[in-house]
Design a protein around this motif. Structure first.
Motif, PDB file in Angstrom:
ATOM      1  N   PHE A 138      61.478  28.122  14.968  1.00 31.74           N
ATOM      2  CA  PHE A 138      62.777  28.472  14.400  1.00 31.74           C
ATOM      3  C   PHE A 138      63.846  28.589  15.471  1.00 31.74           C
ATOM      4  CE2 PHE A 138      59.955  30.285  11.066  1.00 31.74           C
ATOM      5  CZ  PHE A 138      60.352  29.436  10.063  1.00 31.74           C
TER       6      PHE A 138
ATOM      7  N   VAL B 180      55.574  54.205  19.251  1.00 36.28           N
ATOM      8  CA  VAL B 180      55.582  53.059  18.338  1.00 36.28           C
ATOM      9  C   VAL B 180      56.386  51.891  18.894  1.00 36.28           C
ATOM     10  CG1 VAL B 180      56.376  52.275  16.077  1.00 36.28           C
ATOM     11  CG2 VAL B 180      55.202  54.449  16.284  1.00 36.28           C
TER      12      VAL B 180
ATOM     13  N   PHE C 207      58.418  33.679  10.547  1.00 41.62           N
ATOM     14  CA  PHE C 207      57.636  32.919  11.523  1.00 41.62           C
ATOM     15  C   PHE C 207      56.146  33.229  11.372  1.00 41.62           C
ATOM     16  CE2 PHE C 207      56.414  32.214  16.170  1.00 41.62           C
ATOM     17  CZ  PHE C 207      56.362  30.851  16.028  1.00 41.62           C
TER      18      PHE C 207
ATOM     19  N   TYR D 145      55.494  42.735  25.963  1.00 41.09           N
ATOM     20  CA  TYR D 145      56.149  42.673  24.655  1.00 41.09           C
ATOM     21  C   TYR D 145      57.292  41.671  24.696  1.00 41.09           C
ATOM     22  CZ  TYR D 145      53.587  46.848  23.305  1.00 41.09           C
ATOM     23  OH  TYR D 145      52.604  47.726  22.983  1.00 41.09           O
TER      24      TYR D 145
ATOM     25  N   THR E 278      64.682  36.701  17.687  1.00 41.30           N
ATOM     26  CA  THR E 278      64.240  37.403  16.485  1.00 41.30           C
ATOM     27  C   THR E 278      62.961  36.824  15.891  1.00 41.30           C
ATOM     28  OG1 THR E 278      65.635  36.000  15.116  1.00 41.30           O
ATOM     29  CG2 THR E 278      66.585  38.076  15.832  1.00 41.30           C
ATOM     30  N   SER E 279      62.396  35.788  16.535  1.00 41.92           N
ATOM     31  CA  SER E 279      61.224  35.136  15.940  1.00 41.92           C
ATOM     32  C   SER E 279      59.910  35.851  16.240  1.00 41.92           C
ATOM     33  CB  SER E 279      61.112  33.695  16.441  1.00 41.92           C
ATOM     34  OG  SER E 279      62.094  32.903  15.839  1.00 41.92           O
ATOM     35  N   LEU E 280      59.935  36.777  17.190  1.00 43.20           N
ATOM     36  CA  LEU E 280      58.680  37.426  17.572  1.00 43.20           C
ATOM     37  C   LEU E 280      58.688  38.882  17.128  1.00 43.20           C
ATOM     38  CD1 LEU E 280      58.578  35.948  21.160  1.00 43.20           C
ATOM     39  CD2 LEU E 280      57.098  35.306  19.275  1.00 43.20           C
ATOM     40  N   ASP E 281      57.517  39.353  16.689  1.00 44.95           N
ATOM     41  CA  ASP E 281      57.382  40.740  16.270  1.00 44.95           C
ATOM     42  C   ASP E 281      57.618  41.662  17.473  1.00 44.95           C
ATOM     43  OD1 ASP E 281      56.681  43.207  15.424  1.00 44.95           O
ATOM     44  OD2 ASP E 281      54.772  42.619  14.533  1.00 44.95           O
ATOM     45  N   PRO E 282      58.677  42.470  17.440  1.00 48.24           N
ATOM     46  CA  PRO E 282      59.004  43.266  18.631  1.00 48.24           C
ATOM     47  C   PRO E 282      57.978  44.355  18.965  1.00 48.24           C
ATOM     48  CG  PRO E 282      60.419  43.873  16.789  1.00 48.24           C
ATOM     49  CD  PRO E 282      59.642  42.672  16.363  1.00 48.24           C
ATOM     50  N   LEU E 283      57.129  44.707  18.007  1.00 45.99           N
ATOM     51  CA  LEU E 283      56.234  45.843  18.236  1.00 45.99           C
ATOM     52  C   LEU E 283      54.822  45.432  18.657  1.00 45.99           C
ATOM     53  CD1 LEU E 283      57.240  48.229  15.328  1.00 45.99           C
ATOM     54  CD2 LEU E 283      58.239  47.974  17.580  1.00 45.99           C
ATOM     55  N   GLN E 284      54.575  44.123  18.756  1.00 44.52           N
ATOM     56  CA  GLN E 284      53.246  43.694  19.181  1.00 44.52           C
ATOM     57  C   GLN E 284      53.345  42.899  20.475  1.00 44.52           C
ATOM     58  OE1 GLN E 284      50.278  42.217  16.407  1.00 44.52           O
ATOM     59  NE2 GLN E 284      51.757  42.471  14.776  1.00 44.52           N
TER      60      GLN E 284
ATOM     61  N   ASP F 249      66.152  31.079  16.405  1.00 44.79           N
ATOM     62  CA  ASP F 249      66.502  32.168  17.298  1.00 44.79           C
ATOM     63  C   ASP F 249      65.277  32.820  17.925  1.00 44.79           C
ATOM     64  OD1 ASP F 249      67.608  34.185  18.659  1.00 44.79           O
ATOM     65  OD2 ASP F 249      68.720  35.056  16.996  1.00 44.79           O
TER      66      ASP F 249
ATOM     67  N   HIS G 229      60.730  43.099  32.689  1.00 44.85           N
ATOM     68  CA  HIS G 229      60.791  41.738  33.215  1.00 44.85           C
ATOM     69  C   HIS G 229      59.839  41.438  34.361  1.00 44.85           C
ATOM     70  CE1 HIS G 229      64.025  40.863  30.528  1.00 44.85           C
ATOM     71  NE2 HIS G 229      64.448  42.059  30.789  1.00 44.85           N
TER      72      HIS G 229
ATOM     73  N   ASN H   6      57.016  47.617  11.580  1.00 43.38           N
ATOM     74  CA  ASN H   6      58.436  47.583  11.907  1.00 43.38           C
ATOM     75  C   ASN H   6      59.252  48.459  10.974  1.00 43.38           C
ATOM     76  OD1 ASN H   6      59.342  45.616  14.137  1.00 43.38           O
ATOM     77  ND2 ASN H   6      57.639  44.586  13.142  1.00 43.38           N
TER      78      ASN H   6
ATOM     79  N   VAL I   1      57.348  31.174  21.499  1.00 42.70           N
ATOM     80  CA  VAL I   1      57.385  30.721  20.108  1.00 42.70           C
ATOM     81  C   VAL I   1      56.705  29.360  19.995  1.00 42.70           C
ATOM     82  CG1 VAL I   1      58.917  29.913  18.272  1.00 42.70           C
ATOM     83  CG2 VAL I   1      59.410  32.048  19.443  1.00 42.70           C
TER      84      VAL I   1
ATOM     85  N   PRO J 241      57.801  49.701  21.724  1.00 45.67           N
ATOM     86  CA  PRO J 241      57.658  49.391  23.151  1.00 45.67           C
ATOM     87  C   PRO J 241      58.995  49.164  23.837  1.00 45.67           C
ATOM     88  CG  PRO J 241      57.077  47.491  21.820  1.00 45.67           C
ATOM     89  CD  PRO J 241      57.261  48.642  20.871  1.00 45.67           C
ATOM     90  N   ARG J 242      60.040  48.874  23.056  1.00 46.53           N
ATOM     91  CA  ARG J 242      61.324  48.592  23.688  1.00 46.53           C
ATOM     92  C   ARG J 242      61.868  49.819  24.400  1.00 46.53           C
ATOM     93  NH1 ARG J 242      63.428  45.728  18.363  1.00 46.53           N
ATOM     94  NH2 ARG J 242      62.000  47.299  17.609  1.00 46.53           N
TER      95      ARG J 242
ATOM     96  N   ASP K 221      63.367  37.092  10.817  1.00 42.70           N
ATOM     97  CA  ASP K 221      62.800  35.832  11.298  1.00 42.70           C
ATOM     98  C   ASP K 221      61.340  35.977  11.702  1.00 42.70           C
ATOM     99  OD1 ASP K 221      65.136  34.614  10.877  1.00 42.70           O
ATOM    100  OD2 ASP K 221      65.734  34.415  12.968  1.00 42.70           O
ATOM    101  N   PHE K 222      60.976  37.126  12.273  1.00 45.57           N
ATOM    102  CA  PHE K 222      59.593  37.195  12.754  1.00 45.57           C
ATOM    103  C   PHE K 222      58.601  37.270  11.603  1.00 45.57           C
ATOM    104  CE2 PHE K 222      59.111  41.743  12.297  1.00 45.57           C
ATOM    105  CZ  PHE K 222      60.339  42.288  12.622  1.00 45.57           C
TER     106      PHE K 222
ATOM    107  N   HIS L 125      60.420  41.810  24.188  1.00 45.42           N
ATOM    108  CA  HIS L 125      61.693  42.158  24.811  1.00 45.42           C
ATOM    109  C   HIS L 125      61.652  42.045  26.324  1.00 45.42           C
ATOM    110  CE1 HIS L 125      59.599  46.059  25.185  1.00 45.42           C
ATOM    111  NE2 HIS L 125      60.293  46.153  26.288  1.00 45.42           N
ATOM    112  N   GLN L 126      60.463  41.861  26.872  1.00 43.33           N
ATOM    113  CA  GLN L 126      60.364  41.727  28.321  1.00 43.33           C
ATOM    114  C   GLN L 126      60.531  40.285  28.790  1.00 43.33           C
ATOM    115  OE1 GLN L 126      56.686  44.048  28.025  1.00 43.33           O
ATOM    116  NE2 GLN L 126      57.426  45.250  29.745  1.00 43.33           N
TER     117      GLN L 126
END
Lengths: 326, 578
Positions: free
Chosen positions: B96, A314, A222, B151, B101-107, B98, A326, A241, B164, A316-317, A218-219, B153-154
């Motif tokens: 979109f 690489v 998007f 990021y 999953t719509s955002l690039d997790p690494l940026q 969801d 958070h 990714n 989004v 960040p998670r 999806d990303f 995930h936070q």
């Protein structure tokens, strides 16, 4: 972060100790070390004295601790065959293997990743199909056959490249390098390609599969919907990714490049660790075998450690705990 | 005045080897600036294809084969890829479904926002950052200056959807296409996001196409509605008219199939308009059948399942030291009883611990504390799998996602027969196959389904397979974890009716977990409300809906999509007939 590194280091030490134990068991219990060292006409008294002097009568754990302590300092005893310290032999051979492996790894990555990306983006292109077909050959042909074919073609028929050895080497204070002379470089070409080919095709197929997966996410959709140019979407979003899972496999593969250099070194008579090891097996030269075992394990552990650190950098998670989230 | 978006006679086809599939035909609609147009329909109706066709993001081999699309009077359906890209993001923003999953997790959020803004508006890094912070502020992200550096995930799900939205609006588009923007979110978050979208459209005079399957969302948000059925628009009109006084038969039956939050009815009304639905098979007399017979349980326990001080903790931070470990309390001292033959509902938002309870009850998780007593047996006291098996056999589970809960490499008959063989309930393979055949008839699939594979079935049919599998061990207790959340309204009505019938005929006790209050109202006898792992209130369903005693229950009830107001005419009609 520090906790993470500490845990990983601790695990690495455990792995190394385990391998050292196996190597030690090999050294101590496969065959009789005394028998391997002395001639037929040595008397029993002399044998017993030698046994005492070498500390072979000490308890198991003391012997192991001594072995591990020496191994940590690079001491693996005397080679039965060469009658020289193993550390000397290794120091002589290691640069050859490391240079070969490093160049192969760079080749595999520098060609494999772009090819993987290309075949993923132009899935149905003519060139992509050609790459895929060729890669199938690369995966299925055994390394030694590729080496022999290369020697036959470029060495024997065309006479462009030398077929064995390292060529001229330059000594840089204990490290002999073949990268600085023309004959050294020419000698490197065929072994490096032979060794790299399998890894290259593997990396290419891996990158392709991961990239196709990421392009469906999806990303990526998007990012396209935001009108970002293809170059950005493909390389900044998708490729980064893609590399997360690729790093792990690639790391392991680099380890096996060093380990599998044995075959290539044999085919090209490359004076590296692998060749040393093969000869050691032929002559039951156990100290050399033990040293090789420990060295290879050490490379794997170091590479895995680096891979874990890269992962951390690489993705960040993984950093969530350190930053508080958070 | 020129309409913002003007679609005339649009036709989209997906060519395939077996002939062209027409995804949209003869679609005509208009949108004014600042207006919100809802597009509703069930899955496969072609809703999302509209968005893709307008923004030029049709997945190949799909193509526009007829009609035209105009944005502020300019044709945009015949542009080349380069020109399209200049419109996407800049003039048409997309949101979109969801947000996870719509955002690039690494940026970082910052990078993604700045790159988007700078690409379209070319204002430079510094100005782009200022705008990005401003955007985050507008979409309601607290401390935008700090959070921008984080990021994805936070952020929580709702916050991510806000990000989004910020990204979709980054280049100040004139039109926004939101494809199921709140489907993946909780009710309370859904309400906030819809409110945000609404106010942003008004303020910035942005036109929005809101694609959804949820009539409640439409009722709350859209000015006008366009109802789609199998690629065609069957009805377009002002929202109050469509919901209050639908003209087309399909719209009527679609609206009547929505579970009513305001009153309880015996059965769910079906969407009768749907063509080619399977007939209900002739009834099997359950009294004399294997399924009803020899149900070897001690008869007449009053309480089927009893949970006492049930607690579940998950380790969230590992440490060598006990004192430094951190735990998440997913279920916090929960006690409840489920009586024999009762449907007990658990309702709450995601993360409230509903599904964890289901897993504790079935034994997928071992509780950190407390006990589960099933038919008089303390399940937590059973140590081995072999000991627990006879009890596990009597409780079966139906999962939410019918696409991942069936093994795609097994035929339906083997899927359904698996628990029979596992628990050695049939004497022979033939006997088992006979039972499977009857089960498939019972759930309305027909025996012909036995030799097929799960992927040949639709979501609703797969859920029927799951139900058949759950019934195969002759259970007396069913756990349904959001059994219809992944399904369309019409399919949901069928499945819930089926569950209700089976429950009555087989006198099953059911633990029914859902976030959907109207569904809970129709299905359950008693309901427990959960939040943050705590059970706040347990009440008779009608009592809860009429006089909720806990504040949070009231809050949840308030958030239910309000169809009643718009439906007044229909309700009055009903009364006059009665």
């Amino acid at each position: 972060m520090i906790g993470f590194i500490a845990t990983r280091l601790f695990q690495s030490v455990i792995v190394m100790l385990t391998v050292a134990l196996i190597a030690f068991a090999l050294f101590r219990f496969v065959g009789d070390p005394i028998n391997n060292m002395v001639g037929q006409d040595t008397t029993l008294e002399e044998r017993a004295a030698l046994k005492e002097r070498l500390g072979l009568n000490d308890p198991f754990f003391i012997q192991f601790a001594r072995f591990a302590g020496n191994a940590a300092q690079g001491e693996f005893g005397f080679s039965y065959q060469h009658r020289r310290p193993v550390s000397e032999l290794v120091a002589e051979r290691l640069p050859a293997t490391l240079e070969l492996s490093l160049i192969s790894a760079i080749l595999a990555l520098a060609i494999g990743i772009p090819m993987g990306v290309y075949t993923a983006l132009r899935r149905n292109g003519l060139l992509s199909r050609a790459f895929m077909t060729l890669s199938l050959i690369g995966v299925s042909l055994p390394t030694f056959l590729i080496g022999i074919l290369l020697i036959l073609f470029f060495g024997v028929i065309l006479r462009w490249l030398p077929t064995f050895g390292r060529g001229e080497v330059v000594d840089l204070g204990g490290w002999t390098t073949g990268l600085l002379t023309e004959s050294g470089l020419r000698s490197l070409i065929m072994p490096a390609i032979t060794l790299a080919l399998f890894q290259m095709t593997l990396i290419m197929r891996l990158v392709r599969a991961e990239m196709l997966e990421v392009l469906r996410t999806d990303f990526v959709k998007f990012a396209r919907a935001r009108g970002l140019p293809d170059r950005y979407v493909h390389f900044k979003t998708a490729l980064k990714n893609t590399l997360v899972p690729v790093i792990t496999i690639t790391g392991l593969q680099l380890g096996s490049i060093i380990a599998f250099a044995i075959i290539t070194e044999s085919v090209f008579q490359w004076p590296g660790m692998g060749l040393l090891f093969i000869q050691a097996i032929g002559n039951v030269d156990i100290p050399v075998m033990a040293a090789y075992l420990v060295m290879i394990a050490f490379f794997f552990v170091v590479i895995n450690f680096v891979v874990d650190m890269l992962y951390y950098a690489v993705d960040p998670r993984l950093r969530v705990d350190a930053r508080g989230g958070h | 005045m020129v309409a913002l978006l003007d679609i005339k006679g649009l036709r989209v086809e997906f060519p395939s080897r077996r002939g062209h599939v027409v995804a949209i035909q003869d679609l005509t609609l208009e949108l004014a600036p600042g207006e919100i147009l809802g597009v509703v329909g069930e899955s496969g109706a072609g809703k999302s294809t509209i968005g893709a066709a307008v923004s030029g993001l049709l997945e190949p081999p799909g193509e526009v084969t007829g009609g035209e699309v105009r944005l502020k009077g300019e044709r945009i359906d015949n542009l080349d890829e380069h020109q399209r890209r200049a419109i996407r993001g800049r003039r048409i923003g997309m949101i979109f479904q969801d947000p996870l999953t719509s955002l690039d997790p690494l940026q970082t959020i910052e990078r993604q926002l700045i790159d988007t803004i700078d690409h379209h508006l070319a204002v430079g890094e510094k100005e782009a950052r200022a705008r990005a912070v401003n955007l985050l502020d507008q979409v309601g992200i607290p401390d935008p200056n700090v959070r921008i550096a984080q990021y994805p995930h936070q952020f929580s799900g709702g916050m991510r959807q806000r990000v989004v939205i910020a990204l979709a609006l980054a280049a100040e588009p004139e039109l926004v296409i939101a494809d199921e923007p709140t489907t993946a979110l909780d009710v309370s978050v859904q309400a906030q996001i819809l409110e945000l979208l609404k106010s942003l459209c008004r303020e910035k005079q942005v036109g929005m196409i809101l694609i959804t399957h949820d009539m409640g969302v439409i009722a709350d948000t859209a000015d006008r509605v366009c109802v789609m059925y199998r690629g065609r628009v069957v009805e377009t009109g002002v929202t109050t008219q469509i919901i209050g006084a639908p003209r087309h038969d399909y719209t009527k039956s679609l609206i009547s199939a929505i579970p009513r939050p305001d009153r309880r009815s015996r059965r769910f009304p079906l969407v009768t308009y749907i063509e080619g639905e399977e007939e209900r098979p002739e009834k099997i007399d359950l009294g004399s059948h294997w399924l009803g017979q020899s149900r070897d349980f001690g008869a007449g326990e009053d309480v089927m399942l009893k949970a006492e001080d049930l607690r579940m903790e998950f380790l969230t931070q590992r440490s060598m030291w006990r004192s430094k470990r951190k735990y998440l309390r997913a279920v916090d001292d929960v006690s409840f009883e489920i009586r024999s033959g009762e449907v007990f509902g658990l309702v709450g938002e995601s993360g409230s611990g509903k599904s964890t309870i289901a897993r504790l009850v079935t034994g997928i998780y071992r509780p950190s504390g407390g006990s589960v007593t099933f038919a008089g047996q303390d399940l937590t006291a059973l140590k081995t799998r072999a000991e627990a098996a006879p009890w596990r056999r009597q409780m079966q589970m139906i999962f939410q996602d019918p696409f991942s809960s069936l093994n795609g490499r097994m035929r339906v008959r083997d899927i359904v027969a698996e628990p029979i063989h596992f628990h050695r309930l049939a004497g022979s393979r033939e006997e088992a196959q006979k039972i499977v055949k009857d089960l498939l008839e019972l759930v309305g699939l027909g025996a012909a389904a036995a030799v097929r594979f799960p992927h040949e079935f639709s979501g609703g049919q797969r859920q029927r397979i799951s139900i058949a599998r759950a019934l195969a061990t002759r259970p007396r207790f069913l756990i349904c974890d959001e059994p219809t959340s992944a399904l369309d309204v019409s399919i949901q009505a069928q499945i819930l009716n089926l569950l209700k019938d089976l429950q009555e005929q087989l006198q099953l006790s059911v633990l029914f977990i859902s976030h959907d209050l109207p569904v809970i109202r129709q299905m359950c006898d008693r309901v427990g409300v959960m939040r943050h792992g705590k059970l706040l209130e347990v009440a008779e369903t009608e009592t809860l809906f009429q006089r909720p005693s806990h504040e949070y229950s009231r809050h949840l009830l308030d958030l239910m999509p309000k169809l009643e107001g718009l439906r007044r005419e229909e309700v009055m009609e009903g009364q006059s007939v009665a």
